[in-house]
Write a protein that holds these residues in place. Structure first.
Motif, PDB file in Angstrom:
ATOM      1  N   GLY A  30       0.843  -1.189   0.000  1.00  0.00           N
ATOM      2  CA  GLY A  30       0.000   0.000   0.000  1.00  0.00           C
ATOM      3  C   GLY A  30       0.877   1.237   0.000  1.00  0.00           C
ATOM      4  N   PRO A  31       0.338   2.387  -0.381  1.00  0.00           N
ATOM      5  CA  PRO A  31       1.151   3.611  -0.465  1.00  0.00           C
ATOM      6  C   PRO A  31       1.534   4.142   0.914  1.00  0.00           C
ATOM      7  CG  PRO A  31      -1.159   4.096  -0.902  1.00  0.00           C
ATOM      8  CD  PRO A  31      -1.064   2.617  -0.791  1.00  0.00           C
ATOM      9  N   VAL A  32       2.761   4.674   0.996  1.00  0.00           N
ATOM     10  CA  VAL A  32       3.230   5.320   2.215  1.00  0.00           C
ATOM     11  C   VAL A  32       3.979   6.596   1.837  1.00  0.00           C
ATOM     12  CG1 VAL A  32       3.414   3.248   3.647  1.00  0.00           C
ATOM     13  CG2 VAL A  32       5.333   3.908   2.196  1.00  0.00           C
ATOM     14  N   GLY A  33       4.067   7.517   2.777  1.00  0.00           N
ATOM     15  CA  GLY A  33       4.773   8.771   2.547  1.00  0.00           C
ATOM     16  C   GLY A  33       6.264   8.629   2.747  1.00  0.00           C
ATOM     17  N   PRO A  34       7.002   9.720   2.553  1.00  0.00           N
ATOM     18  CA  PRO A  34       8.461   9.675   2.660  1.00  0.00           C
ATOM     19  C   PRO A  34       8.923   9.335   4.072  1.00  0.00           C
ATOM     20  CG  PRO A  34       7.719  11.679   1.548  1.00  0.00           C
ATOM     21  CD  PRO A  34       6.512  11.049   2.144  1.00  0.00           C
ATOM     22  N   ALA A  35      10.122   8.784   4.164  1.00  0.00           N
ATOM     23  CA  ALA A  35      10.729   8.508   5.467  1.00  0.00           C
ATOM     24  C   ALA A  35      11.030   9.825   6.176  1.00  0.00           C
ATOM     25  CB  ALA A  35      12.011   7.708   5.281  1.00  0.00           C
ATOM     26  N   ALA A  36      10.793   9.857   7.482  1.00  0.00           N
ATOM     27  CA  ALA A  36      11.142  11.042   8.260  1.00  0.00           C
ATOM     28  C   ALA A  36      12.642  11.114   8.506  1.00  0.00           C
ATOM     29  CB  ALA A  36      10.394  11.023   9.596  1.00  0.00           C
ATOM     30  N   HIS A  37      13.248   9.970   8.752  1.00  0.00           N
ATOM     31  CA  HIS A  37      14.700   9.899   8.981  1.00  0.00           C
ATOM     32  C   HIS A  37      15.214   8.596   8.387  1.00  0.00           C
ATOM     33  CE1 HIS A  37      18.297   9.773  12.019  1.00  0.00           C
ATOM     34  NE2 HIS A  37      18.679   9.956  10.774  1.00  0.00           N
ATOM     35  N   GLY A  38      15.543   8.647   7.108  1.00  0.00           N
ATOM     36  CA  GLY A  38      16.041   7.464   6.427  1.00  0.00           C
ATOM     37  C   GLY A  38      17.547   7.336   6.562  1.00  0.00           C
ATOM     38  N   VAL A  39      18.010   6.108   6.781  1.00  0.00           N
ATOM     39  CA  VAL A  39      19.440   5.822   6.915  1.00  0.00           C
ATOM     40  C   VAL A  39      19.791   4.697   5.950  1.00  0.00           C
ATOM     41  CG1 VAL A  39      21.259   4.939   8.430  1.00  0.00           C
ATOM     42  CG2 VAL A  39      19.573   6.574   9.313  1.00  0.00           C
ATOM     43  N   LEU A  40      20.877   4.882   5.202  1.00  0.00           N
ATOM     44  CA  LEU A  40      21.330   3.871   4.252  1.00  0.00           C
ATOM     45  C   LEU A  40      22.702   3.365   4.672  1.00  0.00           C
ATOM     46  CD1 LEU A  40      20.992   2.288   1.588  1.00  0.00           C
ATOM     47  CD2 LEU A  40      22.147   4.197   0.432  1.00  0.00           C
ATOM     48  N   LEU A  41      22.770   2.084   5.049  1.00  0.00           N
ATOM     49  CA  LEU A  41      24.030   1.417   5.340  1.00  0.00           C
ATOM     50  C   LEU A  41      24.591   0.869   4.038  1.00  0.00           C
ATOM     51  CD1 LEU A  41      22.541  -0.419   8.389  1.00  0.00           C
ATOM     52  CD2 LEU A  41      24.316   1.311   8.562  1.00  0.00           C
ATOM     53  N   MET A  42      25.882   1.034   3.813  1.00  0.00           N
ATOM     54  CA  MET A  42      26.476   0.659   2.527  1.00  0.00           C
ATOM     55  C   MET A  42      27.754  -0.138   2.735  1.00  0.00           C
ATOM     56  SD  MET A  42      26.038   4.277   0.506  1.00  0.00           S
ATOM     57  CE  MET A  42      26.780   5.159   1.880  1.00  0.00           C
TER      58      MET A  42
ATOM     59  N   VAL B 224       8.642  -3.846   4.457  1.00  0.00           N
ATOM     60  CA  VAL B 224       9.543  -3.565   3.348  1.00  0.00           C
ATOM     61  C   VAL B 224       8.951  -2.468   2.479  1.00  0.00           C
ATOM     62  CG1 VAL B 224      10.617  -4.479   1.253  1.00  0.00           C
ATOM     63  CG2 VAL B 224      10.529  -5.881   3.290  1.00  0.00           C
ATOM     64  N   ARG B 225       9.777  -1.499   2.114  1.00  0.00           N
ATOM     65  CA  ARG B 225       9.370  -0.426   1.208  1.00  0.00           C
ATOM     66  C   ARG B 225      10.047  -0.645  -0.142  1.00  0.00           C
ATOM     67  NH1 ARG B 225       8.064   4.745   4.200  1.00  0.00           N
ATOM     68  NH2 ARG B 225       8.838   5.840   2.362  1.00  0.00           N
ATOM     69  N   VAL B 226       9.278  -0.437  -1.217  1.00  0.00           N
ATOM     70  CA  VAL B 226       9.818  -0.497  -2.569  1.00  0.00           C
ATOM     71  C   VAL B 226       9.333   0.742  -3.326  1.00  0.00           C
ATOM     72  CG1 VAL B 226       9.957  -3.012  -2.669  1.00  0.00           C
ATOM     73  CG2 VAL B 226       7.859  -1.874  -3.396  1.00  0.00           C
ATOM     74  N   PRO B 227      10.072   1.180  -4.349  1.00  0.00           N
ATOM     75  CA  PRO B 227       9.611   2.328  -5.129  1.00  0.00           C
ATOM     76  C   PRO B 227       8.247   2.055  -5.751  1.00  0.00           C
ATOM     77  CG  PRO B 227      11.900   1.831  -5.627  1.00  0.00           C
ATOM     78  CD  PRO B 227      11.383   0.691  -4.809  1.00  0.00           C
ATOM     79  N   ARG B 228       7.410   3.078  -5.802  1.00  0.00           N
ATOM     80  CA  ARG B 228       6.080   2.882  -6.391  1.00  0.00           C
ATOM     81  C   ARG B 228       6.162   2.495  -7.857  1.00  0.00           C
ATOM     82  NH1 ARG B 228       2.103   7.631  -3.896  1.00  0.00           N
ATOM     83  NH2 ARG B 228       2.412   7.069  -1.705  1.00  0.00           N
ATOM     84  N   ALA B 229       7.233   2.907  -8.526  1.00  0.00           N
ATOM     85  CA  ALA B 229       7.366   2.605  -9.952  1.00  0.00           C
ATOM     86  C   ALA B 229       7.857   1.193 -10.201  1.00  0.00           C
ATOM     87  CB  ALA B 229       8.333   3.590 -10.617  1.00  0.00           C
ATOM     88  N   SER B 230       8.310   0.489  -9.159  1.00  0.00           N
ATOM     89  CA  SER B 230       8.857  -0.861  -9.378  1.00  0.00           C
ATOM     90  C   SER B 230       7.741  -1.827  -9.679  1.00  0.00           C
ATOM     91  CB  SER B 230       9.637  -1.330  -8.148  1.00  0.00           C
ATOM     92  OG  SER B 230       8.751  -1.573  -7.079  1.00  0.00           O
ATOM     93  N   ARG B 231       8.105  -2.889 -10.363  1.00  0.00           N
ATOM     94  CA  ARG B 231       7.129  -3.921 -10.694  1.00  0.00           C
ATOM     95  C   ARG B 231       7.478  -5.181  -9.943  1.00  0.00           C
ATOM     96  NH1 ARG B 231       8.185  -3.196 -16.879  1.00  0.00           N
ATOM     97  NH2 ARG B 231      10.162  -2.807 -15.882  1.00  0.00           N
ATOM     98  N   ALA B 232       6.455  -5.876  -9.462  1.00  0.00           N
ATOM     99  CA  ALA B 232       6.704  -7.108  -8.739  1.00  0.00           C
ATOM    100  C   ALA B 232       7.267  -8.148  -9.685  1.00  0.00           C
ATOM    101  CB  ALA B 232       5.399  -7.621  -8.117  1.00  0.00           C
ATOM    102  N   PRO B 233       8.012  -9.129  -9.167  1.00  0.00           N
ATOM    103  CA  PRO B 233       8.586 -10.143 -10.037  1.00  0.00           C
ATOM    104  C   PRO B 233       7.522 -11.005 -10.680  1.00  0.00           C
ATOM    105  CG  PRO B 233       8.836 -10.761  -7.751  1.00  0.00           C
ATOM    106  CD  PRO B 233       8.291  -9.375  -7.767  1.00  0.00           C
ATOM    107  N   THR B 234       7.878 -11.739 -11.694  1.00  0.00           N
ATOM    108  CA  THR B 234       6.938 -12.554 -12.437  1.00  0.00           C
ATOM    109  C   THR B 234       6.353 -13.644 -11.561  1.00  0.00           C
ATOM    110  OG1 THR B 234       8.669 -14.041 -13.156  1.00  0.00           O
ATOM    111  CG2 THR B 234       8.203 -12.163 -14.548  1.00  0.00           C
ATOM    112  N   ALA B 235       5.129 -14.024 -11.858  1.00  0.00           N
ATOM    113  CA  ALA B 235       4.459 -15.050 -11.064  1.00  0.00           C
ATOM    114  C   ALA B 235       5.128 -16.386 -11.278  1.00  0.00           C
ATOM    115  CB  ALA B 235       2.982 -15.144 -11.458  1.00  0.00           C
ATOM    116  N   GLY B 236       5.903 -16.821 -10.326  1.00  0.00           N
ATOM    117  CA  GLY B 236       6.571 -18.097 -10.432  1.00  0.00           C
ATOM    118  C   GLY B 236       7.903 -17.998 -11.099  1.00  0.00           C
ATOM    119  N   ALA B 237       8.423 -16.832 -11.430  1.00  0.00           N
ATOM    120  CA  ALA B 237       9.762 -16.604 -11.985  1.00  0.00           C
ATOM    121  C   ALA B 237       9.699 -16.266 -13.451  1.00  0.00           C
ATOM    122  CB  ALA B 237      10.647 -17.822 -11.808  1.00  0.00           C
ATOM    123  N   PRO B 238      10.767 -15.682 -13.998  1.00  0.00           N
ATOM    124  CA  PRO B 238      10.780 -15.365 -15.408  1.00  0.00           C
ATOM    125  C   PRO B 238      10.614 -16.612 -16.260  1.00  0.00           C
ATOM    126  CG  PRO B 238      12.580 -14.289 -14.257  1.00  0.00           C
ATOM    127  CD  PRO B 238      11.953 -15.237 -13.298  1.00  0.00           C
TER     128      PRO B 238
END
Length: 434
Positions: free
Chosen positions: A103-115, A393-407
């Motif tokens: 479902g849609p969610v707003g931006p993170a208030a305090h996002g942290v990226l570990l790299m 888990v958050r994913v970009p709204r523009a992303s597409r879910a993987p294929t049903a059962g794999a490519p």
């Protein structure tokens, strides 16, 4: 499919008096259609390659035509493009079936990226993720040699992070996922590792690393399962047996095929010692003589022993269990052939089922285990369990879910799927094994 036949009919009608060019043009049109259909149901490199083949074949067909018959050229082009567009609609569920509800969610208030700058051959540096994160208002934390990733994740949450991101391999994703789950914060997966299987099953484009950062902004959020082996979280799978043994060899990462070929005779030969595993509760009174055991977070569609395929769902609350037994060295050629064809599940020693819990015991003091690709040695018994809907888990709204059962696994499989649907058969693309 009618448009495809129409394009072929124009070619035949226009070139029936020229038997030399007729088969060449017809072959080019058919190739354009098959490659185009294949491009409709894949992403990344395979889509680009299939699309390039389709475009090249269509251009070749046009050049081979009698260019004076312009209406024929235009007719073929229009019909081929119509067929590809219609195939896209007909196969929409192949690419868009979600692996978990969001479902849609707003931006993170305090996002942290570990790299982890060492993951994936230096993808963090190559894609300049540190500066890309800062430009989006995300706090970047770069791992240095000797740093404790878990401690860094814990500190980020303690300092107010409401969204934790991890740019690294699947082992690092699992560790950060455990911290995020325990504190109830959302997680963002950034595919900066080598294989990025978790990212694939989340529906992320593994070739577009930077776009994964969009999940810190206006995004889609859902819950996925986590799996445990004893007190350790894994997001993908745990392997025991020949695969885990080969992976722990020093030369495996630099020469996978050669290392496996050198070790298989000893691992599978007549003097090889079996794993001697006991599985409970599936078969509590019987020792399982198996050469490979794979326990996964939800069920994999197993295609190859080297890749394991993908998962149709990440929220079914079960463990997927796969065993592979080779009765003799004569089974090895059959195994290698099944591996090359991508249909390992049809090997006679293959077995697969699902369960919410599993206990694996052994008479050995330590077992060679691969946990999300990381080589470990763990003391049995190994207690596996699934925790349903444990991780936000958050994913970009523009992303597409993987294929049903794999490519779709092979070139031309999209055309087979179209024929099945025209004939009224149900799709073979179901959860679990095809």
């Amino acid at each position: 499919m009618a448009a495809a036949l129409g394009a072929a009919a124009i070619v035949v009608a226009g070139l029936v008096r020229e038997p030399v060019r007729l088969p060449l043009v017809l072959a080019a049109v058919v190739l354009a259609l098959l490659a185009g259909w294949d491009a409709m149901v894949h992403r990344g490199v395979r889509r680009n390659v299939a699309g390039a083949i389709a475009a090249g074949a269509l251009i070749s067909a046009v050049l081979l035509f009698d260019l004076h018959a312009l209406w024929r050229v235009l007719g073929v082009i229009v019909l081929v493009l119509t067929s590809l567009a219609a195939a896209r609609v007909a196969l929409h569920d192949v690419e868009q079936a979600p692996s978990f509800a969001t479902g849609p969610v707003g931006p993170a208030a305090h996002g942290v990226l570990l790299m982890n700058p060492r993951s994936g051959g230096g993808r963090v540096v190559r894609f300049d993720l540190e500066n890309e994160a800062r430009a989006r208002g995300i706090t970047p934390i770069l791992l240095h040699p000797g740093d404790d990733l878990r401690a860094l994740a814990e500190r980020a949450v303690a300092q107010g992070a409401d969204v934790l991101g991890m740019a690294g391999g699947d082992g690092s994703q699992a560790l950060v996922a455990e911290v995020a789950q325990r504190h109830g914060v959302a997680m963002v997966c950034v595919p900066a590792g080598t294989r990025n299987h978790f990212a694939l099953d989340l529906g992320l484009d593994r070739d577009d690393v930077v776009s994964a950062l969009d999940a810190f902004g206006d995004a889609a959020e859902g819950r996925v399962d986590l799996a445990w082996v004893n007190d350790r979280v894994f997001v993908n799978n745990v392997s025991l047996g020949i695969y885990a043994t080969v992976v722990q060899t020093d030369g495996y990462r630099n020469a996978k095929v050669r290392t496996a070929a050198q070790m298989l005779p000893d691992l599978l030969g007549p003097d090889a010692r079996g794993l001697g595993l006991r599985l409970d509760p599936e078969e509590p009174d019987r020792q399982i003589d198996t050469d490979l055991l794979l326990v996964s977070n939800n069920v994999y569609r197993v295609q190859r022993f080297s890749g394991f395929g993908t998962r149709a769902r990440l929220d079914e609350g079960v463990l997927g269990v796969v065993t592979l037994t080779l009765d003799s060295t004569t089974d090895v050629p059959a195994l290698l052939a099944a591996e090359a064809r991508g249909n390992l599940s049809r090997h006679r020693g293959f077995r697969q089922w699902s369960t919410p819990e599993l206990v694996v015991d052994s008479g050995d003091e330590l077992l060679a285990v691969g946990v999300d690709g990381e080589a470990l040695r763990l003391a049995p018994p190994l207690r596996f369990r699934s925790t349903a809907a444990a991780l936000r888990v958050r994913v970009p709204r523009a992303s597409r879910a993987p294929t049903a059962g794999a490519p779709l696994p092979r070139p031309g499989a999209a055309s087979v799927e179209l024929f099945r649907r025209v004939a009224g058969y149900p799709s073979r693309r179901t959860h679990g094994v095809e």
